[in-house]
Design an enzyme around this catalytic site. Structure first.
Site, PDB file in Angstrom:
ATOM      1  N   THR A  22      70.659  33.073  15.774  1.00  0.00           N
ATOM      2  CA  THR A  22      72.101  33.360  15.905  1.00  0.00           C
ATOM      3  C   THR A  22      72.314  34.802  16.360  1.00  0.00           C
ATOM      4  O   THR A  22      73.237  35.093  17.116  1.00  0.00           O
ATOM      5  CB  THR A  22      72.831  33.164  14.553  1.00  0.00           C
ATOM      6  OG1 THR A  22      72.148  33.901  13.532  1.00  0.00           O
ATOM      7  CG2 THR A  22      72.901  31.680  14.194  1.00  0.00           C
ATOM      8  N   HIS A 114      60.451  20.522  16.400  1.00  0.00           N
ATOM      9  CA  HIS A 114      61.494  19.715  17.043  1.00  0.00           C
ATOM     10  C   HIS A 114      61.436  19.791  18.553  1.00  0.00           C
ATOM     11  O   HIS A 114      62.401  19.461  19.237  1.00  0.00           O
ATOM     12  CB  HIS A 114      62.884  20.136  16.543  1.00  0.00           C
ATOM     13  CG  HIS A 114      63.069  19.864  15.093  1.00  0.00           C
ATOM     14  ND1 HIS A 114      64.030  20.474  14.336  1.00  0.00           N
ATOM     15  CD2 HIS A 114      62.375  19.067  14.250  1.00  0.00           C
ATOM     16  CE1 HIS A 114      63.923  20.053  13.089  1.00  0.00           C
ATOM     17  NE2 HIS A 114      62.929  19.191  13.003  1.00  0.00           N
ATOM     18  N   CYS A 141      65.828  11.186  37.333  1.00  0.00           N
ATOM     19  CA  CYS A 141      64.468  11.208  37.880  1.00  0.00           C
ATOM     20  C   CYS A 141      64.465  10.482  39.225  1.00  0.00           C
ATOM     21  O   CYS A 141      65.370   9.689  39.516  1.00  0.00           O
ATOM     22  CB  CYS A 141      63.557  10.483  36.882  1.00  0.00           C
ATOM     23  SG  CYS A 141      61.866  10.244  37.430  1.00  0.00           S
ATOM     24  N   CYS A 143      62.790   8.093  39.837  1.00  0.00           N
ATOM     25  CA  CYS A 143      62.681   6.643  39.569  1.00  0.00           C
ATOM     26  C   CYS A 143      64.022   6.066  39.126  1.00  0.00           C
ATOM     27  O   CYS A 143      64.142   4.863  38.897  1.00  0.00           O
ATOM     28  CB  CYS A 143      61.629   6.413  38.471  1.00  0.00           C
ATOM     29  SG  CYS A 143      62.240   6.721  36.800  1.00  0.00           S
ATOM     30  N   ASN A 206      68.104  33.627   3.850  1.00  0.00           N
ATOM     31  CA  ASN A 206      69.122  32.804   4.489  1.00  0.00           C
ATOM     32  C   ASN A 206      70.511  33.288   4.085  1.00  0.00           C
ATOM     33  O   ASN A 206      70.709  33.641   2.911  1.00  0.00           O
ATOM     34  CB  ASN A 206      68.946  31.321   4.100  1.00  0.00           C
ATOM     35  CG  ASN A 206      69.647  30.410   5.067  1.00  0.00           C
ATOM     36  OD1 ASN A 206      69.337  30.408   6.267  1.00  0.00           O
ATOM     37  ND2 ASN A 206      70.623  29.654   4.582  1.00  0.00           N
TER      38      ASN A 206
HETATM   39  P1  NAD Z   1      65.463  12.241   9.330  1.00  0.00           P
HETATM   40  O1  NAD Z   1      66.211  12.640   8.109  1.00  0.00           O
HETATM   41  O2  NAD Z   1      65.625  10.844   9.810  1.00  0.00           O
HETATM   42  O3  NAD Z   1      63.953  12.622   9.223  1.00  0.00           O
HETATM   43  C1  NAD Z   1      63.095  12.161  10.190  1.00  0.00           C
HETATM   44  C2  NAD Z   1      62.360  10.984   9.526  1.00  0.00           C
HETATM   45  O4  NAD Z   1      61.320  10.687  10.337  1.00  0.00           O
HETATM   46  C3  NAD Z   1      61.842  11.346   8.144  1.00  0.00           C
HETATM   47  O5  NAD Z   1      62.346  10.404   7.223  1.00  0.00           O
HETATM   48  C4  NAD Z   1      60.371  11.289   8.268  1.00  0.00           C
HETATM   49  O6  NAD Z   1      59.823  10.391   7.322  1.00  0.00           O
HETATM   50  C5  NAD Z   1      60.114  10.707   9.617  1.00  0.00           C
HETATM   51  N1  NAD Z   1      59.195  11.498  10.383  1.00  0.00           N
HETATM   52  C6  NAD Z   1      59.492  12.049  11.547  1.00  0.00           C
HETATM   53  N2  NAD Z   1      58.413  12.637  12.067  1.00  0.00           N
HETATM   54  C7  NAD Z   1      57.431  12.477  11.176  1.00  0.00           C
HETATM   55  C8  NAD Z   1      56.071  12.860  11.145  1.00  0.00           C
HETATM   56  N3  NAD Z   1      55.522  13.498  12.172  1.00  0.00           N
HETATM   57  N4  NAD Z   1      55.341  12.552  10.086  1.00  0.00           N
HETATM   58  C9  NAD Z   1      55.908  11.896   9.061  1.00  0.00           C
HETATM   59  N5  NAD Z   1      57.194  11.487   9.027  1.00  0.00           N
HETATM   60  C10 NAD Z   1      57.928  11.769  10.093  1.00  0.00           C
HETATM   61  O7  NAD Z   1      65.777  13.253  10.463  1.00  0.00           O
HETATM   62  P2  NAD Z   1      66.863  13.028  11.498  1.00  0.00           P
HETATM   63  O8  NAD Z   1      68.071  13.641  10.925  1.00  0.00           O
HETATM   64  O9  NAD Z   1      66.847  11.593  11.929  1.00  0.00           O
HETATM   65  O10 NAD Z   1      66.339  13.899  12.719  1.00  0.00           O
HETATM   66  C11 NAD Z   1      65.017  13.634  13.176  1.00  0.00           C
HETATM   67  C12 NAD Z   1      64.505  14.926  13.670  1.00  0.00           C
HETATM   68  O11 NAD Z   1      65.196  15.319  14.865  1.00  0.00           O
HETATM   69  C13 NAD Z   1      64.769  16.010  12.613  1.00  0.00           C
HETATM   70  O12 NAD Z   1      63.612  16.763  12.462  1.00  0.00           O
HETATM   71  C14 NAD Z   1      65.885  16.794  13.246  1.00  0.00           C
HETATM   72  O13 NAD Z   1      65.819  18.124  12.842  1.00  0.00           O
HETATM   73  C15 NAD Z   1      65.551  16.649  14.704  1.00  0.00           C
HETATM   74  N6  NAD Z   1      66.735  16.942  15.497  1.00  0.00           N
HETATM   75  C16 NAD Z   1      66.586  17.817  16.509  1.00  0.00           C
HETATM   76  C17 NAD Z   1      67.693  18.151  17.227  1.00  0.00           C
HETATM   77  C18 NAD Z   1      67.573  19.171  18.286  1.00  0.00           C
HETATM   78  O14 NAD Z   1      68.552  19.461  18.921  1.00  0.00           O
HETATM   79  N7  NAD Z   1      66.375  19.710  18.420  1.00  0.00           N
HETATM   80  C19 NAD Z   1      68.916  17.567  16.990  1.00  0.00           C
HETATM   81  C20 NAD Z   1      68.988  16.651  15.975  1.00  0.00           C
HETATM   82  C21 NAD Z   1      67.878  16.335  15.216  1.00  0.00           C
HETATM   83  N1  APR Z   2      70.670  35.697   9.039  1.00  0.00           N
HETATM   84  C1  APR Z   2      70.405  34.915   7.962  1.00  0.00           C
HETATM   85  N2  APR Z   2      70.779  33.602   7.872  1.00  0.00           N
HETATM   86  C2  APR Z   2      71.479  33.097   8.900  1.00  0.00           C
HETATM   87  C3  APR Z   2      71.807  33.847  10.046  1.00  0.00           C
HETATM   88  C4  APR Z   2      71.365  35.210  10.093  1.00  0.00           C
HETATM   89  N3  APR Z   2      71.611  35.994  11.139  1.00  0.00           N
HETATM   90  N4  APR Z   2      72.521  33.052  10.885  1.00  0.00           N
HETATM   91  C5  APR Z   2      72.637  31.857  10.291  1.00  0.00           C
HETATM   92  N5  APR Z   2      72.021  31.876   9.099  1.00  0.00           N
HETATM   93  C6  APR Z   2      71.832  30.749   8.168  1.00  0.00           C
HETATM   94  C7  APR Z   2      73.056  29.898   7.984  1.00  0.00           C
HETATM   95  O1  APR Z   2      73.772  30.326   6.865  1.00  0.00           O
HETATM   96  C8  APR Z   2      72.448  28.495   7.774  1.00  0.00           C
HETATM   97  O2  APR Z   2      72.335  28.189   6.393  1.00  0.00           O
HETATM   98  O3  APR Z   2      70.861  29.933   8.790  1.00  0.00           O
HETATM   99  C9  APR Z   2      71.038  28.594   8.361  1.00  0.00           C
HETATM  100  C10 APR Z   2      70.856  27.671   9.559  1.00  0.00           C
HETATM  101  O4  APR Z   2      70.881  26.348   9.075  1.00  0.00           O
HETATM  102  P1  APR Z   2      71.191  25.162  10.089  1.00  0.00           P
HETATM  103  O5  APR Z   2      72.344  25.536  10.941  1.00  0.00           O
HETATM  104  O6  APR Z   2      71.249  23.904   9.276  1.00  0.00           O
HETATM  105  O7  APR Z   2      69.919  25.112  11.051  1.00  0.00           O
HETATM  106  P2  APR Z   2      68.495  24.509  10.719  1.00  0.00           P
HETATM  107  O8  APR Z   2      68.154  24.619   9.266  1.00  0.00           O
HETATM  108  O9  APR Z   2      67.559  25.090  11.688  1.00  0.00           O
HETATM  109  O10 APR Z   2      68.693  22.925  11.075  1.00  0.00           O
HETATM  110  C11 APR Z   2      67.524  22.072  11.033  1.00  0.00           C
HETATM  111  O11 APR Z   2      68.714  20.252  12.116  1.00  0.00           O
HETATM  112  O12 APR Z   2      70.086  19.370  13.741  1.00  0.00           O
HETATM  113  C12 APR Z   2      68.799  19.636  13.390  1.00  0.00           C
HETATM  114  O13 APR Z   2      67.084  19.874  14.898  1.00  0.00           O
HETATM  115  C13 APR Z   2      68.164  20.547  14.356  1.00  0.00           C
HETATM  116  O14 APR Z   2      66.354  22.041  13.992  1.00  0.00           O
HETATM  117  C14 APR Z   2      67.647  21.692  13.528  1.00  0.00           C
HETATM  118  C15 APR Z   2      67.576  21.092  12.157  1.00  0.00           C
END
Ligand code: NAD
Ligand code: APR
EC number: 2.3.1.286
Length: 237
Positions: A22, A114, A141, A143, A206
């Site tokens: 952030t 991720h 793509c 394709c 955090n």
């Molecule tokens: P979720 O709560 O469904 O957790 C993922 C599930 O998949 C878990 O229950 C876990 O058991 C299983 N799983 C996944 N990979 C696994 C592994 N390698 N080994 C064992 N178990 C595994 O999570 P979600 O809310 O469905 O999201 C899935 C993932 O996608 C999360 O990690 C989330 O952070 C990620 N995500 C990424 C973005 C992005 O923009 N990068 C956006 C949304 C979600």
């Molecule tokens: N310093 C300290 N803490 C911060 C700062 C900062 N500068 N900026 C934000 N935060 C804290 C916020 O208060 C928040 O609790 O960081 C935390 C970020 O939490 P999320 O927004 O939930 O992000 P994250 O934990 O990475 O989410 C996990 O969810 O949607 C999926 O794939 C996505 O990787 C993401 C995963």
């Protein structure tokens, strides 16, 4: 506390979430003020359902995130972590972030749980493309398949190589530091508990409380990550 543990630990692993980026200018997901999932419905956008049924919204949302990653970059905190890896102060980084800022700052041992926004692939044939295609609004793509970022969408399984590396590093850690994550998403949020269970000290930095604060040996809520890492670096150099 954290300053002493950093210097005395043999195997420090850092775990980062969106709060690490952030201060670079990228929004996080769940902050009370401007988290992405406060304004968008994550399951409607960041899911394979959205990719298959709502390509226009999906690609528009992720084009915005690709543009953000290209506009901004690592901040001082990312560079400090990269320096600490070179100095042997930390061993690796496990990140939920998809911005690639840790590697851009010079960190080499990074497990991207991720995936990454830096690359795209075709949903149909798997061919890989640069994220520049999204910048140019080129969403298909050769394709005919839709191009999607190499990230893990809700409901998808995490990349096994990153998951395996993260598990190995977590089990070796004697100090596990969480930076900027709400620790609300599985299975990523299990790593701090696994580290604790393996005998590591757990520190959570955090802005807001997390569900795992009660298991931590130290919790820091009062400052931003960039400031905390800068102050720590000045004390330990
Ligand atoms: P979720 O709560 O469904 O957790 C993922 C599930 O998949 C878990 O229950 C876990 O058991 C299983 N799983 C996944 N990979 C696994 C592994 N390698 N080994 C064992 N178990 C595994 O999570 P979600 O809310 O469905 O999201 C899935 C993932 O996608 C999360 O990690 C989330 O952070 C990620 N995500 C990424 C973005 C992005 O923009 N990068 C956006 C949304 C979600
Ligand atoms: N310093 C300290 N803490 C911060 C700062 C900062 N500068 N900026 C934000 N935060 C804290 C916020 O208060 C928040 O609790 O960081 C935390 C970020 O939490 P999320 O927004 O939930 O992000 P994250 O934990 O990475 O989410 C996990 O969810 O949607 C999926 O794939 C996505 O990787 C993401 C995963």
């Amino acid at each position: 506390m954290l300053q002493d543990w950093l210097m005395s630990s043999q195997y420090t692993v850092v775990f980062t979430g969106a709060g690490m980026s952030t201060e670079s200018g990228l929004p996080d997901f769940r902050s009370s003020n401007n988290g992405l999932w406060r304004k968008n419905n994550s399951s409607q956008i960041a899911s394979t359902k959205a990719l298959n049924e709502n390509v226009k919204e999906f690609t528009a949302f992720y084009r915005e995130r690709v543009l953000g990653v290209k506009e901004f970059g690592p901040h001082k905190g990312h560079y400090i972590l990269a320096k600490w890896e070179q100095q042997g102060i930390i061993r690796s980084i496990i990140t939920q972030n998809v911005d690639g800022f840790h590697q851009e700052a010079g960190s080499t041992r990074v497990a991207e749980l991720h995936g990454t926004l830096q690359k795209l692939h075709c949903q149909k044939c798997g061919r890989e493309y640069s994220s520049e295609n999204y910048v140019n609004k080129d969403y298909y793509c050769e394709c005919g398949g839709v191009l999607r970022p190499n990230i893990v969408l809700f409901g998808e399984v995490l990349p096994q190589d990153a998951f395996q590396l993260a598990m190995e590093e977590t089990e070796k850690a004697d100090l596990f530091i969480v930076l900027g994550s709400s620790l609300t998403v599985t299975p990523a949020n299990q790593f701090p508990l696994i580290a604790k269970g393996s005998g590591a000290k757990l520190v959570i930095v955090n802005m807001e409380p997390t569900p795992y604060d009660k298991f931590a040996d130290q919790v820091i809520h009062d400052k931003k990550i960039g400031e905390i890492l800068t102050e720590l670096d000045q004390k330990i150099q």
